[in-house]
Design a protein around this motif. Structure first.
Motif, mmCIF file in Angstrom:
data_model
loop_
_atom_site.group_PDB
_atom_site.id
_atom_site.type_symbol
_atom_site.label_atom_id
_atom_site.label_comp_id
_atom_site.label_asym_id
_atom_site.label_seq_id
_atom_site.Cartn_x
_atom_site.Cartn_y
_atom_site.Cartn_z
ATOM 1 N N LEU A 95 0.798 -1.227 0.000
ATOM 2 C CA LEU A 95 0.000 0.000 0.000
ATOM 3 C C LEU A 95 0.830 1.277 0.000
ATOM 4 O O LEU A 95 0.570 2.177 -0.791
ATOM 5 N N ASN A 96 1.804 1.378 0.920
ATOM 6 C CA ASN A 96 2.535 2.642 1.015
ATOM 7 C C ASN A 96 3.899 2.394 1.659
ATOM 8 O O ASN A 96 3.995 2.231 2.873
ATOM 9 N N SER A 97 4.930 2.449 0.866
ATOM 10 C CA SER A 97 6.273 2.164 1.383
ATOM 11 C C SER A 97 6.930 3.376 2.048
ATOM 12 O O SER A 97 8.016 3.262 2.606
ATOM 13 N N ASN A 98 6.278 4.518 2.015
ATOM 14 C CA ASN A 98 6.861 5.730 2.600
ATOM 15 C C ASN A 98 6.302 6.075 3.981
ATOM 16 O O ASN A 98 6.870 6.900 4.682
ATOM 17 N N GLU A 99 5.197 5.496 4.340
ATOM 18 C CA GLU A 99 4.483 5.884 5.558
ATOM 19 C C GLU A 99 5.178 5.419 6.843
ATOM 20 O O GLU A 99 5.295 6.166 7.799
ATOM 21 N N LEU A 100 5.622 4.176 6.862
ATOM 22 C CA LEU A 100 6.230 3.609 8.069
ATOM 23 C C LEU A 100 7.719 3.926 8.058
ATOM 24 O O LEU A 100 8.492 3.335 7.327
ATOM 25 N N ASN A 101 8.108 4.861 8.924
ATOM 26 C CA ASN A 101 9.479 5.365 8.916
ATOM 27 C C ASN A 101 10.403 4.560 9.839
ATOM 28 O O ASN A 101 9.974 3.601 10.487
ATOM 29 N N ALA A 102 11.642 4.987 9.921
ATOM 30 C CA ALA A 102 12.649 4.290 10.728
ATOM 31 C C ALA A 102 12.278 4.262 12.206
ATOM 32 O O ALA A 102 12.542 3.268 12.892
ATOM 33 N N VAL A 103 11.667 5.312 12.699
ATOM 34 C CA VAL A 103 11.241 5.343 14.107
ATOM 35 C C VAL A 103 10.206 4.238 14.352
ATOM 36 O O VAL A 103 10.281 3.500 15.336
ATOM 37 N N PHE A 104 9.236 4.120 13.452
ATOM 38 C CA PHE A 104 8.212 3.082 13.577
ATOM 39 C C PHE A 104 8.864 1.703 13.625
ATOM 40 O O PHE A 104 8.577 0.903 14.522
ATOM 41 N N TRP A 105 9.736 1.416 12.654
ATOM 42 C CA TRP A 105 10.363 0.092 12.584
ATOM 43 C C TRP A 105 11.230 -0.179 13.807
ATOM 44 O O TRP A 105 11.238 -1.300 14.334
ATOM 45 N N THR A 106 11.925 0.827 14.292
ATOM 46 C CA THR A 106 12.768 0.658 15.477
ATOM 47 C C THR A 106 11.915 0.324 16.700
ATOM 48 O O THR A 106 12.226 -0.596 17.456
ATOM 49 N N VAL A 107 10.835 1.072 16.888
ATOM 50 C CA VAL A 107 9.941 0.818 18.020
ATOM 51 C C VAL A 107 9.330 -0.576 17.906
ATOM 52 O O VAL A 107 9.228 -1.304 18.905
ATOM 53 N N MET A 108 8.944 -0.995 16.705
ATOM 54 C CA MET A 108 8.350 -2.318 16.528
ATOM 55 C C MET A 108 9.360 -3.426 16.835
ATOM 56 O O MET A 108 9.002 -4.451 17.421
ATOM 57 N N ILE A 109 10.606 -3.220 16.467
ATOM 58 C CA ILE A 109 11.644 -4.215 16.786
ATOM 59 C C ILE A 109 11.815 -4.308 18.299
ATOM 60 O O ILE A 109 11.862 -5.413 18.862
ATOM 61 N N VAL A 110 11.871 -3.163 18.965
ATOM 62 C CA VAL A 110 12.016 -3.155 20.432
ATOM 63 C C VAL A 110 10.810 -3.830 21.088
ATOM 64 O O VAL A 110 10.961 -4.678 21.975
ATOM 65 N N LEU A 111 9.608 -3.498 20.650
ATOM 66 C CA LEU A 111 8.405 -4.113 21.220
ATOM 67 C C LEU A 111 8.358 -5.614 20.938
ATOM 68 O O LEU A 111 7.878 -6.393 21.775
ATOM 69 N N THR A 112 8.849 -6.028 19.783
ATOM 70 C CA THR A 112 8.904 -7.457 19.455
ATOM 71 C C THR A 112 9.817 -8.191 20.424
ATOM 72 O O THR A 112 9.465 -9.254 20.944
#
Length: 161
Positions: free
Chosen positions: A43-60
């Motif tokens: 859908l949108n490769s620009n919406e989820l930024n590095a902050v989002f991915w970093t937080v998701m990795i930490v939460l994982t």
């Protein structure tokens, strides 16, 4: 039309991640990540930024570690052995196939009790360790629900705003 189908798929993946709490054979966190990646790559490769991915990795990582720590902590706290801890972890998986969803509570409880009795513990000590496995599983399940909700809500906030 494709967007609607993708959003339905993402929603199903998010719902399915909660099924993994009752049926541990479903890898909850991977299913959530499937929804994130589907959105990102389709859908949108620009919406989820590095902050989002970093937080998701930490939460994982927190999600995985919290489950392990909760089980281990409570079995130990209630006097269980290392074998009781290991048995509880295996029994949760087996229990998800035997009398679901109650098997994930009953089978680990019984397994820890039996393991502790085999190790020459008193019935009271074995029962306490079994209660510890139950509390550990429930504590881990609550932690998983909360962390998964945070992950999904964060995703929705990032996408909407």
């Amino acid at each position: 039309m494709l967007d609607i189908i993708i959003w339905i798929a993402i929603s199903v993946l998010f719902i399915l991640s909660f099924v993994g709490i009752i049926f541990p054979i479903v890898p909850s966190v991977l299913v959530i990540w499937g929804g994130f990646l589907l959105y990102h790559f389709v859908l949108n490769s620009n919406e989820l930024n590095a902050v989002f991915w970093t937080v998701m990795i930490v939460l994982t990582v927190v999600l995985i570690v919290s489950d392990i720590i909760a089980n281990s902590y409570f079995v130990k706290k209630y006097g269980g052995s290392k074998w009781g801890e290991r048995g509880a972890a295996i029994a949760v998986i087996i229990g998800s196939f035997i009398i679901p969803p109650f098997g994930i509570i009953i089978i680990p409880f019984a397994a820890v009790f039996i393991i502790e009795m085999i190790q020459k513990r008193t019935a009271q000590e074995a029962l306490l360790a079994s209660v510890g496995s139950l509390i550990g599983f429930l504590g881990g399940a609550v932690a998983k629900v909360v962390i998964q909700l945070v992950m999904i809500i964060w995703f929705i906030i990032v996408v909407i705003f």
